[in-house]
Design a protein around this motif. Structure first.
Motif, PDB file in Angstrom:
ATOM      1  N   ILE A  21       0.830  -1.213   0.000  1.00  0.00           N
ATOM      2  CA  ILE A  21       0.000   0.000   0.000  1.00  0.00           C
ATOM      3  C   ILE A  21       0.862   1.260   0.000  1.00  0.00           C
ATOM      4  CG2 ILE A  21      -1.692   1.338   1.321  1.00  0.00           C
ATOM      5  CD1 ILE A  21      -2.862  -1.285   2.302  1.00  0.00           C
ATOM      6  N   PHE A  22       1.875   1.295   0.863  1.00  0.00           N
ATOM      7  CA  PHE A  22       2.629   2.534   1.079  1.00  0.00           C
ATOM      8  C   PHE A  22       3.954   2.607   0.321  1.00  0.00           C
ATOM      9  CE2 PHE A  22       0.147   1.871   5.026  1.00  0.00           C
ATOM     10  CZ  PHE A  22      -0.658   2.997   4.936  1.00  0.00           C
ATOM     11  N   PHE A  28       4.967   2.342  -8.442  1.00  0.00           N
ATOM     12  CA  PHE A  28       4.444   2.050  -9.777  1.00  0.00           C
ATOM     13  C   PHE A  28       3.498   3.155 -10.265  1.00  0.00           C
ATOM     14  CE2 PHE A  28       5.700  -2.249  -8.423  1.00  0.00           C
ATOM     15  CZ  PHE A  28       6.476  -2.602  -9.517  1.00  0.00           C
ATOM     16  N   TYR A  29       2.824   3.813  -9.328  1.00  0.00           N
ATOM     17  CA  TYR A  29       1.965   4.928  -9.731  1.00  0.00           C
ATOM     18  C   TYR A  29       2.799   6.105 -10.237  1.00  0.00           C
ATOM     19  CZ  TYR A  29      -1.845   8.305  -9.615  1.00  0.00           C
ATOM     20  OH  TYR A  29      -2.791   9.250  -9.956  1.00  0.00           O
ATOM     21  N   SER A  30       3.961   6.341  -9.590  1.00  0.00           N
ATOM     22  CA  SER A  30       4.845   7.401 -10.074  1.00  0.00           C
ATOM     23  C   SER A  30       5.395   7.067 -11.455  1.00  0.00           C
ATOM     24  CB  SER A  30       5.989   7.629  -9.086  1.00  0.00           C
ATOM     25  OG  SER A  30       6.875   6.520  -9.072  1.00  0.00           O
ATOM     26  N   LEU A  31       5.664   5.775 -11.722  1.00  0.00           N
ATOM     27  CA  LEU A  31       6.104   5.362 -13.052  1.00  0.00           C
ATOM     28  C   LEU A  31       5.009   5.633 -14.076  1.00  0.00           C
ATOM     29  CD1 LEU A  31       8.243   3.993 -14.835  1.00  0.00           C
ATOM     30  CD2 LEU A  31       7.196   1.795 -14.234  1.00  0.00           C
ATOM     31  N   PHE A  35       4.725   9.027 -17.566  1.00  0.00           N
ATOM     32  CA  PHE A  35       4.356   8.981 -18.987  1.00  0.00           C
ATOM     33  C   PHE A  35       3.113   9.826 -19.279  1.00  0.00           C
ATOM     34  CE2 PHE A  35       6.650   5.015 -18.238  1.00  0.00           C
ATOM     35  CZ  PHE A  35       7.580   5.060 -19.256  1.00  0.00           C
ATOM     36  N   ASN A  36       2.744  10.672 -18.330  1.00  0.00           N
ATOM     37  CA  ASN A  36       1.534  11.476 -18.479  1.00  0.00           C
ATOM     38  C   ASN A  36       1.812  12.936 -18.156  1.00  0.00           C
ATOM     39  OD1 ASN A  36      -1.098   9.526 -18.699  1.00  0.00           O
ATOM     40  ND2 ASN A  36       0.520   8.556 -17.500  1.00  0.00           N
ATOM     41  N   LYS A  37       0.971  13.814 -18.702  1.00  0.00           N
ATOM     42  CA  LYS A  37       0.940  15.209 -18.273  1.00  0.00           C
ATOM     43  C   LYS A  37      -0.140  15.295 -17.207  1.00  0.00           C
ATOM     44  CE  LYS A  37       0.748  19.945 -19.972  1.00  0.00           C
ATOM     45  NZ  LYS A  37       2.070  20.262 -19.411  1.00  0.00           N
ATOM     46  N   PHE A 249       3.530  17.272 -11.958  1.00  0.00           N
ATOM     47  CA  PHE A 249       3.873  16.014 -11.297  1.00  0.00           C
ATOM     48  C   PHE A 249       4.383  14.971 -12.285  1.00  0.00           C
ATOM     49  CE2 PHE A 249       2.782  15.782  -6.778  1.00  0.00           C
ATOM     50  CZ  PHE A 249       2.238  17.051  -6.590  1.00  0.00           C
ATOM     51  N   GLY A 250       3.858  14.965 -13.504  1.00  0.00           N
ATOM     52  CA  GLY A 250       4.296  13.974 -14.478  1.00  0.00           C
ATOM     53  C   GLY A 250       5.758  14.120 -14.818  1.00  0.00           C
TER      54      GLY A 250
END
Length: 280
Positions: A21-22, A28-31, A35-37, A249-250
């Motif tokens: 969870i932490f 993986f969410y930061s990865l 790849f996103n704006k 953040f992306g």
């Protein structure tokens, strides 16, 4: 036997759940965000727009400040790690000898580990506490390095300007070396002295080969310590880009992953040379 295994899983479950969870999910969410704006709105929350490798291309081909900070930090890391490890080894050898008030000296060298944090270091640097007192009056470093090539003058200026702050990072390494030195076989030293070996020969033939694994541990620990320190230039750039409208953040997540890859490469190179040294 099965009941004991179940008990083991039950006791390990809180850590496993907490890790996923932490730790695992944010990684993986930061990865994914890299790849996103990313836009953060008050109404819709986090809005992502898939931009493929645009964030990484921007870091390499547009954002000059990130590459400059990466090169600067690489030079600082190459210079600081050997100084810290060698200084820690020398102090641990002195503290392992028969001297009075060893406990007080250990406390003095370990105290910076307890009190130094990002704001504390920042305040000490601003007050000039990280420079050797009176050094500017005795030696003009800028005049001495002016005639030298830039690749040599910059590292020398960095060392003389930050020598105190560099040595502040040696507390844990001193304790690690001390723990290894205190477990050394005294009989080996006595046999070497009987055979006529000098203290210098004993250090190179007995002490240093015995603590080579600890040198590897201290090198890896020092690289990670300096890389995660709050005031290193790359961390400042990543934090600054988190709240910029044109990056967000992306892009900050992409910089963080590039920084991670950079640190892993440095650790791999250090570990490769260190392991080759221990196998000789």
């Amino acid at each position: 036997m099965k009941r004991k295994n179940i008990y083991g899983y039950i006791f390990a479950a809180p850590w496993i759940i907490g890790f996923f969870i932490f730790t695992a999910y944010p990684i993986f969410y930061s990865l994914y965000l890299s790849f996103n704006k990313v836009k953060i709105t008050a109404d819709s929350g986090i809005i992502t727009q898939f931009v493929k490798f645009d964030n990484y291309k921007y870091a390499f081909f547009t954002d000059v400040s990130f590459l400059n900070a990466l090169v600067t930090f690489f030079i600082q890391l190459i210079l600081s790690v050997p100084i810290i490890v060698v200084f820690a080894l020398i102090i641990s050898l002195l503290l392992n000898s028969k001297i009075k008030f060893k406990g007080i000296f250990r406390t003095i060298f370990f105290l910076p580990v307890v009190i130094t944090s990002g704001p504390v270091i920042n305040e000490l640097v601003s007050q000039g506490a990280t420079k050797i007192p009176g050094m500017a009056d005795l030696v003009d470093i800028n005049s001495l390095t002016k005639s030298l090539p830039l690749i040599i003058s910059q590292p020398l200026n960095y060392i003389f300007s930050n020598i105190i702050s560099i040595l502040w990072f040696s507390g844990i390494q001193i304790l690690i070396f001390l723990s290894g030195l205190q477990k050394m076989d005294v009989n080996a030293y006595e046999a070497a002295k009987i055979d006529g070996a000098t203290m210098w020969e004993i250090f190179w033939k007995i002490t240093l080969p015995s603590i080579k694994p600890l040198i590897v541990v201290n090198i890896i620990y020092t690289v990670i310590l300096l890389s995660n320190f709050e005031l290193n230039p790359i961390s400042s750039i990543i934090k600054a880009n988190m709240f910029k409208l044109e990056t967000g953040f992306g892009y900050a997540a992409a910089l963080a992953w590039l920084y991670l890859i950079f640190i892993l490469i440095i650790l791999g190179v250090y570990a490769l040379f260190a392991l080759r040294g221990t196998s000789d």
